[in-house]
Design a protein around this motif. Structure first.
Motif, PDB file in Angstrom:
ATOM      1  N   UNK A   1      -0.207  -4.430  -4.825  1.00 48.39           N
ATOM      2  CA  UNK A   1      -0.915  -5.028  -3.694  1.00 48.39           C
ATOM      3  C   UNK A   1      -1.232  -3.975  -2.645  1.00 48.39           C
ATOM      4  N   UNK A   2      -2.196  -4.289  -1.796  1.00 51.91           N
ATOM      5  CA  UNK A   2      -2.492  -3.499  -0.592  1.00 51.91           C
ATOM      6  C   UNK A   2      -2.783  -2.027  -0.873  1.00 51.91           C
ATOM      7  N   UNK A   3      -3.425  -1.737  -1.998  1.00 53.11           N
ATOM      8  CA  UNK A   3      -3.792  -0.362  -2.312  1.00 53.11           C
ATOM      9  C   UNK A   3      -2.667   0.490  -2.884  1.00 53.11           C
ATOM     10  N   UNK A   4      -1.543  -0.122  -3.193  1.00 53.83           N
ATOM     11  CA  UNK A   4      -0.405   0.601  -3.766  1.00 53.83           C
ATOM     12  C   UNK A   4      -0.489   0.577  -5.286  1.00 53.83           C
ATOM     13  N   UNK A   5      -0.036   1.637  -5.917  1.00 56.98           N
ATOM     14  CA  UNK A   5       0.208   1.661  -7.352  1.00 56.98           C
ATOM     15  C   UNK A   5       1.704   1.466  -7.555  1.00 56.98           C
ATOM     16  N   UNK A   6       2.082   0.787  -8.647  1.00 56.76           N
ATOM     17  CA  UNK A   6       3.496   0.563  -8.943  1.00 56.76           C
ATOM     18  C   UNK A   6       3.926   1.347 -10.187  1.00 56.76           C
TER      19      UNK A   6
ATOM     20  N   UNK B   1      -3.576   3.647 -12.849  1.00 60.32           N
ATOM     21  CA  UNK B   1      -2.171   3.299 -13.013  1.00 60.32           C
ATOM     22  C   UNK B   1      -2.054   1.802 -12.848  1.00 60.32           C
ATOM     23  N   UNK B   2      -0.847   1.302 -12.736  1.00 58.38           N
ATOM     24  CA  UNK B   2      -0.640  -0.126 -12.524  1.00 58.38           C
ATOM     25  C   UNK B   2      -0.866  -0.416 -11.049  1.00 58.38           C
ATOM     26  N   UNK B   3      -1.868  -1.221 -10.769  1.00 57.76           N
ATOM     27  CA  UNK B   3      -2.202  -1.522  -9.389  1.00 57.76           C
ATOM     28  C   UNK B   3      -1.329  -2.644  -8.861  1.00 57.76           C
TER      29      UNK B   3
END
Length: 171
Positions: A11-16, A7-9
């Protein structure tokens, strides 16, 4: 068994964005009979094709494979973190007083992000040139420009996923 979330990565291991999950398994001796996944480690679904995770927040995914002789792999887990919503906020200049004769004023700030939380903020006199990002705080001492007249201060907030709010301003 391996997992490949895409997916769209942020920051800090989150996907947006929504996350597509692909599971792959190999067994060099008897071969793979089936791969399964679960969101609660109780109800299992046989994996056939990539699937999407769309919920914001932390989703724990459990997965395992069984070979053709009935050996079951130890259950593996992966936490998928999704935040698709930008932070929201506000700014109040100098306690919302109508006038000040000081160029040094206090900005009162408020920002929210329900999923990954607010992490940073930055400021501008013109909504074009911005200060460097700094840790989020609920107040900031700010220096106004020295010319007479109405002043505008802009702020943007960034969450831990890297999503940036629209510009908020106070006059």
């Amino acid at each position: 068994t391996t997992i490949s979330p895409s997916g769209i990565e942020g920051n800090n291991g989150w996907f947006t964005s929504n996350v597509a999950v692909t599971l792959s398994a190999t067994d060099d001796i008897s071969g793979v009979n089936k791969t399964e996944y679960s969101f609660n480690n109780a109800t299992w679904t046989t994996y056939t094709t990539p699937f999407n995770i769309t919920n914001e927040g932390n989703t724990t995914l459990y997965y395992k494979s069984t070979d053709k002789t009935g050996n079951v792999e130890t259950i593996k887990t992966e936490t998928i973190k999704i935040d698709k919503t930008v932070p929201s906020g506000s700014i109040i200049i100098a306690g919302d007083t109508a006038y000040t004769n000081s160029t040094s004023i206090t900005l009162t700030l408020s920002a929210e992000d329900a999923t990954s939380k607010v992490a940073q903020m930055h400021f501008s006199h013109d909504n074009i040139i911005w200060t460097p990002w700094e840790a989020y705080a609920t107040s900031k001492v700010w220096t106004l420009t020295t010319d007479d007249g109405a002043k505008t201060v802009y702020v943007q907030f960034m969450d831990n996923a890297g999503l940036v709010s629209p510009s908020y301003h106070g006059i």
